[in-house]
Design an enzyme around this catalytic site. Structure first.
Site, PDB file in Angstrom:
ATOM      1  N   GLU A   1       0.796  -1.225   0.000  1.00 40.22           N
ATOM      2  CA  GLU A   1       0.000   0.000   0.000  1.00 40.22           C
ATOM      3  C   GLU A   1       0.833   1.281   0.000  1.00 40.22           C
ATOM      4  O   GLU A   1       0.502   2.232   0.721  1.00 40.22           O
ATOM      5  CB  GLU A   1      -0.919  -0.030   1.221  1.00 40.22           C
ATOM      6  CG  GLU A   1      -0.198   0.021   2.593  1.00 40.22           C
ATOM      7  CD  GLU A   1       0.174  -1.331   3.175  1.00 40.22           C
ATOM      8  OE1 GLU A   1       0.351  -2.297   2.404  1.00 40.22           O
ATOM      9  OE2 GLU A   1       0.316  -1.430   4.408  1.00 40.22           O
TER      10      GLU A   1
ATOM     11  N   HIS B   1      -8.150  -3.906  -1.076  1.00 40.14           N
ATOM     12  CA  HIS B   1      -7.370  -4.024   0.152  1.00 40.14           C
ATOM     13  C   HIS B   1      -6.302  -2.925   0.240  1.00 40.14           C
ATOM     14  O   HIS B   1      -6.221  -2.193   1.238  1.00 40.14           O
ATOM     15  CB  HIS B   1      -6.736  -5.413   0.218  1.00 40.14           C
ATOM     16  CG  HIS B   1      -5.870  -5.649   1.422  1.00 40.14           C
ATOM     17  ND1 HIS B   1      -6.318  -6.292   2.554  1.00 40.14           N
ATOM     18  CD2 HIS B   1      -4.589  -5.308   1.678  1.00 40.14           C
ATOM     19  CE1 HIS B   1      -5.353  -6.333   3.445  1.00 40.14           C
ATOM     20  NE2 HIS B   1      -4.277  -5.749   2.934  1.00 40.14           N
ATOM     21  N   GLU B   2      -5.510  -2.806  -0.798  1.00 32.65           N
ATOM     22  CA  GLU B   2      -4.423  -1.808  -0.746  1.00 32.65           C
ATOM     23  C   GLU B   2      -4.987  -0.393  -0.682  1.00 32.65           C
ATOM     24  O   GLU B   2      -4.439   0.477   0.002  1.00 32.65           O
ATOM     25  CB  GLU B   2      -3.463  -1.974  -1.935  1.00 32.65           C
ATOM     26  CG  GLU B   2      -2.858  -3.371  -2.089  1.00 32.65           C
ATOM     27  CD  GLU B   2      -2.285  -3.981  -0.816  1.00 32.65           C
ATOM     28  OE1 GLU B   2      -1.894  -3.224   0.092  1.00 32.65           O
ATOM     29  OE2 GLU B   2      -2.243  -5.228  -0.717  1.00 32.65           O
TER      30      GLU B   2
ATOM     31  N   HIS C   1      -5.988   0.547   2.802  1.00 30.04           N
ATOM     32  CA  HIS C   1      -4.857   0.950   3.645  1.00 30.04           C
ATOM     33  C   HIS C   1      -4.632   2.469   3.613  1.00 30.04           C
ATOM     34  O   HIS C   1      -3.939   3.002   4.482  1.00 30.04           O
ATOM     35  CB  HIS C   1      -3.564   0.273   3.181  1.00 30.04           C
ATOM     36  CG  HIS C   1      -3.310  -1.076   3.787  1.00 30.04           C
ATOM     37  ND1 HIS C   1      -3.257  -1.286   5.145  1.00 30.04           N
ATOM     38  CD2 HIS C   1      -3.053  -2.282   3.207  1.00 30.04           C
ATOM     39  CE1 HIS C   1      -2.973  -2.574   5.374  1.00 30.04           C
ATOM     40  NE2 HIS C   1      -2.856  -3.196   4.209  1.00 30.04           N
TER      41      HIS C   1
ATOM     42  N   ASP D   1       7.833  -9.960  10.251  1.00 26.87           N
ATOM     43  CA  ASP D   1       7.161 -10.730   9.203  1.00 26.87           C
ATOM     44  C   ASP D   1       6.393 -11.926   9.767  1.00 26.87           C
ATOM     45  O   ASP D   1       5.435 -12.392   9.165  1.00 26.87           O
ATOM     46  CB  ASP D   1       8.208 -11.298   8.232  1.00 26.87           C
ATOM     47  CG  ASP D   1       8.286 -10.466   6.977  1.00 26.87           C
ATOM     48  OD1 ASP D   1       7.921  -9.275   7.047  1.00 26.87           O
ATOM     49  OD2 ASP D   1       8.722 -11.008   5.947  1.00 26.87           O
TER      50      ASP D   1
ATOM     51  N   LYS E   1       3.431 -15.798  -1.130  1.00 27.98           N
ATOM     52  CA  LYS E   1       2.214 -16.509  -0.743  1.00 27.98           C
ATOM     53  C   LYS E   1       1.987 -17.763  -1.585  1.00 27.98           C
ATOM     54  O   LYS E   1       1.395 -18.733  -1.113  1.00 27.98           O
ATOM     55  CB  LYS E   1       1.029 -15.543  -0.907  1.00 27.98           C
ATOM     56  CG  LYS E   1      -0.311 -16.156  -0.669  1.00 27.98           C
ATOM     57  CD  LYS E   1      -1.424 -15.176  -0.968  1.00 27.98           C
ATOM     58  CE  LYS E   1      -2.492 -15.877  -1.780  1.00 27.98           C
ATOM     59  NZ  LYS E   1      -3.694 -15.082  -1.990  1.00 27.98           N
TER      60      LYS E   1
HETATM   61  N1  BES Z   1       0.972  -4.429   3.815  1.00 28.73           N
HETATM   62  C1  BES Z   1       0.741  -5.722   3.271  1.00 28.73           C
HETATM   63  C2  BES Z   1       1.992  -6.395   2.816  1.00 28.73           C
HETATM   64  C3  BES Z   1       3.029  -6.617   3.883  1.00 28.73           C
HETATM   65  C4  BES Z   1       2.698  -6.943   5.190  1.00 28.73           C
HETATM   66  C5  BES Z   1       4.354  -6.520   3.551  1.00 28.73           C
HETATM   67  C6  BES Z   1       3.697  -7.137   6.140  1.00 28.73           C
HETATM   68  C7  BES Z   1       5.346  -6.706   4.493  1.00 28.73           C
HETATM   69  C8  BES Z   1       5.010  -7.012   5.800  1.00 28.73           C
HETATM   70  C9  BES Z   1      -0.281  -5.681   2.137  1.00 28.73           C
HETATM   71  O1  BES Z   1      -1.284  -4.755   2.307  1.00 28.73           O
HETATM   72  C10 BES Z   1      -0.944  -7.014   2.084  1.00 28.73           C
HETATM   73  O2  BES Z   1      -1.567  -7.370   3.049  1.00 28.73           O
HETATM   74  N2  BES Z   1      -0.816  -7.722   0.982  1.00 28.73           N
HETATM   75  C11 BES Z   1      -1.416  -9.023   0.796  1.00 28.73           C
HETATM   76  C12 BES Z   1      -2.648  -8.933  -0.057  1.00 28.73           C
HETATM   77  C13 BES Z   1      -3.916  -8.740   0.673  1.00 28.73           C
HETATM   78  C14 BES Z   1      -5.083  -8.771  -0.307  1.00 28.73           C
HETATM   79  C15 BES Z   1      -4.157  -9.700   1.794  1.00 28.73           C
HETATM   80  C16 BES Z   1      -0.434  -9.883   0.044  1.00 28.73           C
HETATM   81  O3  BES Z   1       0.545  -9.367  -0.461  1.00 28.73           O
HETATM   82  O4  BES Z   1      -0.665 -11.073  -0.038  1.00 28.73           O
HETATM   83 ZN    ZN Z   2      -2.564  -5.261   3.889  1.00 29.45          ZN
END
Ligand code: BES
Ligand code: ZN
Length: 632
Positions: free
Chosen positions: A298, A322-323, A326, A400, A583
């Site tokens: 985000e 989602h983003e 944020h 993390d 993921k």
């Molecule tokens: N802010 C997160 C990504 C993040 C979290 C990066 C913690 C580093 C440390 C972002 O908003 C996020 O949650 N991305 C998810 C997608 C979302 C639809 C659940 C992702 O990347 O899977």
């Molecule tokens: Zn997020």
């Protein structure tokens, strides 16, 4: 390792007194320096001296794979402060000066693998700015330098990923989410490339330098946590989506991206209707090359997104909701420490669902909520009980590790539950007020509970007891009062999965008009163990192995590994070697590594693929498969 550099301070600086460097404006962020909770993931001591503004002047050297230049930090100090402590990791600090070029004394403390090292600088007494001359190192985990084979355009590419504690690997600053900073930047890049940032100023028109490079200028005038400072450089084009939105991507990808994200302006309108004005001006999306380790990030004014959501049918755009969400939960009101991560992600997951409901309808949103709950239930089986509280304790651990279904899905489930108990209208008013009252401020879990007590429960002990915030926040698992999640569409899917298990041929199942989400639920509803004949029949009827939908492909590949369905393994290998989204990558290697037959396949693919992944992804996979060269 203890480095110490000492340079004599000019006498006039020594005796000039502190008056000149004490700035006490009332409208600066975190104006109460001592009110910040301690952040165990930062060395900074913001109550003594804190960074309020970062001015970067960096040259992107693609040959050396280094960012080289200066960070000029504006500092606000307590009256008796003599030094400031910054966070750095794998940065080569060449020199630190005041703005007149006089060298300042600094020392670097012991390096911790995770946190890096404190960089302590003796403050000049007559000024409130210091200039850090530095270059990034090989271990700059925030930064990925991509060569021409790793991009669609054939041009090199660079991008940064700061969250959670990686900004310190490319910018020497106080890298704590509670320490908000405005920033500006001058970024010089090789000719033909465009730099974009999470700031104002994104444009293809840079300024040519004398040596044939191009300089781009940016500014972010809203104070943001440093994990949101982000940079990308590549062969980039822009397409407008709406009056205040657009998409950046490589030329080969930009049309597909513009099609996929056409509804973003409608999402912005829906979000504003819910929780108040969008406060960041523009909302653009940058589609990264496939090695981007996350789905989305985000970064303010410029969400970074994986190309794996370009399904061609707009079916994975909840990630954009989602983003975008944020922009309120996270970027406006920010978790003060990583222990409060659920305040960012739980609120955002709830808000995401509300945006999706407003734009795509209640049935659609119910499917998304149900997928979230199923994921939570599955993860609750795996996690240590202490890690299932919303409020985490990540001391000594990588933040993390807080990126689990707890922060996201239990966090959202809590808010759905509160909504159900207090009523939607009252809860919406409460949340809108929450974002307004704390805009551009850090938030702790304790302060959120106090705010709920004051503004939502307002002395109604019965109501508070029905919500029972403590059970959710400081207790394990899913509390008993959790709202029920039902999706009629998914009940129909379950009936079809059941029919299949009982012998109905795939072609006979009723799957007309199923969306991606129904397919995902179908795949997750299949029996644990399936025969090769059953898998071949499913694949023949529905084409899972070849699907262009990354989420469906991922869910199918997990089924395939679980059942050793070899016809899908070429697709599996391709999926593991053409994108680097953690993921997807981490569970697939983990699944493979769980069996004797799968482990060598995982090792073989990983040996070649590892160098193409971002550090965030390969560091995680290393924990499962072992780092190359590490003792067995
Ligand atoms: N802010 C997160 C990504 C993040 C979290 C990066 C913690 C580093 C440390 C972002 O908003 C996020 O949650 N991305 C998810 C997608 C979302 C639809 C659940 C992702 O990347 O899977
Ligand atoms: Zn997020």
């Amino acid at each position: 390792m203890h480095e110490l550099s000492r340079f004599a301070l000019p006498a006039f600086l020594l005796f000039a007194g502190l008056a000149g460097c004490v700035e006490t404006t009332t409208d600066t962020p975190n104006d109460d320096l001592s009110a910040l909770p301690h952040d165990v993931h930062s060395y900074a001591k913001p109550a003594e001296a804190r960074v309020t503004h970062v001015a970067l002047n960096l040259n992107a050297d693609f040959e050396a794979q280094q960012l080289v230049g200066t960070a000029t930090l504006t500092i606000e100090t307590a009256p008796d402060a003599e030094e400031i402590v910054l966070d750095i990791r794998d940065l080569a600090i060449e020199q630190i000066t005041d703005t007149d070029g006089n060298e300042l004394t600094f020392s670097t403390g012991d390096t911790d693998d995770l946190l890096g090292a404190p960089l302590t600088i003796e403050l000049p007494s007559a000024a409130n700015q210091i200039v850090v001359h530095y270059r990034t190192g090989e271990g700059a985990d925030a930064v990925q330098w991509l060569n021409s084979e790793q991009t669609s355009s054939g041009a090199p590419f660079l991008f940064t990923q700061g969250q959670a504690i990686l900004t310190r690997t490319w910018i020497p600053t106080q890298d704590s989410p509670g320490i908000r900073q405005t920033y500006e930047a001058e970024i010089t890049v090789p000719e033909g490339l465009t730099a974009v940032m999470s700031a104002e100023g994104n444009s293809r028109d840079g300024e040519p330098t004398e040596d044939g490079r191009t300089t781009f200028r940016f500014r972010m005038d809203e104070p943001i946590p440093p994990y949101l400072i982000a940079l990308a450089i590549g062969d980039l084009e822009f397409r407008e989506l709406g009056p205040r939105s657009g998409v950046w991507a490589e030329p080969q990808v930009v049309e597909a991206a513009a099609y996929e994200f056409a509804e973003v302006e409608a999402m912005m309108d829906a979000a504003e209707n819910l929780y108040g004005p969008y406060r960041w001006g523009r909302y653009d999306i940058l589609v990264l090359p496939p090695s981007f380790p996350f789905g989305g990030m985000e970064n303010p004014r410029l969400t970074f997104a994986t190309p794996t959501i370009l399904a061609g049918d707009r079916s994975l755009v909840s990630l954009i909701a989602h983003e975008l969400a944020h922009s309120w939960s996270g970027n406006l009101v920010t978790n003060a420490t990583w222990d409060d991560f659920w305040l960012n992600e739980g609120f955002t997951s709830y808000f995401e669902n509300r945006i999706m409901e407003a734009v795509y309808g209640a049935d659609y949103a119910a499917m998304l909520e149900s997928l979230s709950r199923t994921g939570l239930d599955a993860e609750l089986e795996e996690l240590d009980e202490a890690d299932t509280h919303l409020r985490l304790n990540l001391e000594g651990r990588d933040p993390d590790e807080g990126m689990t279904a707890i922060a996201y899905d239990k966090g959202a489930a809590f808010l759905f539950t509160v909504e159900e108990i207090v009523g939607r209208e009252r809860f919406d008013t409460f949340l809108r007020g929450y974002f307004d009252a704390h805009a551009f401020r850090p938030m702790t879990t304790e302060r959120f509970v106090a705010y709920m007590d004051a503004e939502l429960f307002a002395g109604d002990a019965g109501l508070r007891a029905r919500v029972d915030p403590e059970a959710w926040i400081y207790g394990p698992g899913l509390p008993e009062n959790a709202s029920e999640v039902t999706s009629e569409a998914f009940s129909r899917v379950e009936a079809q999965a059941e029919a299949f298990s009982n012998g109905t041929a795939p072609a006979e199942l009723s799957t007309e008009e199923w969306t991606t989400h129904e397919w995902l639920h179908f795949l997750k509803s299949l029996p644990e163990s399936l025969s090769s004949e059953q898998l071949a029949a499913l694949d023949g009827a529905f084409g899972f192995t070849e699907t262009g939908n990354s989420e469906v492909r991922f869910a199918w590949l997990r089924v395939a590994i679980r059942n050793r369905y070899e016809p899908a393994f070429a697709s599996l290998e391709e999926f593991l070697t053409t994108q680097g989204r953690r993921k997807f990558i981490l569970p697939l290697y983990t699944d493979l590594a769980a069996s004797d037959w799968g482990r060598p396949i995982a090792d073989r693919i990983y040996r070649d693929a590892r160098p193409t992944y971002h550090a965030i992804t390969f560091n995680s996979v290393d924990e499962v498969l072992g780092a190359p060269g590490a003792a067995e």
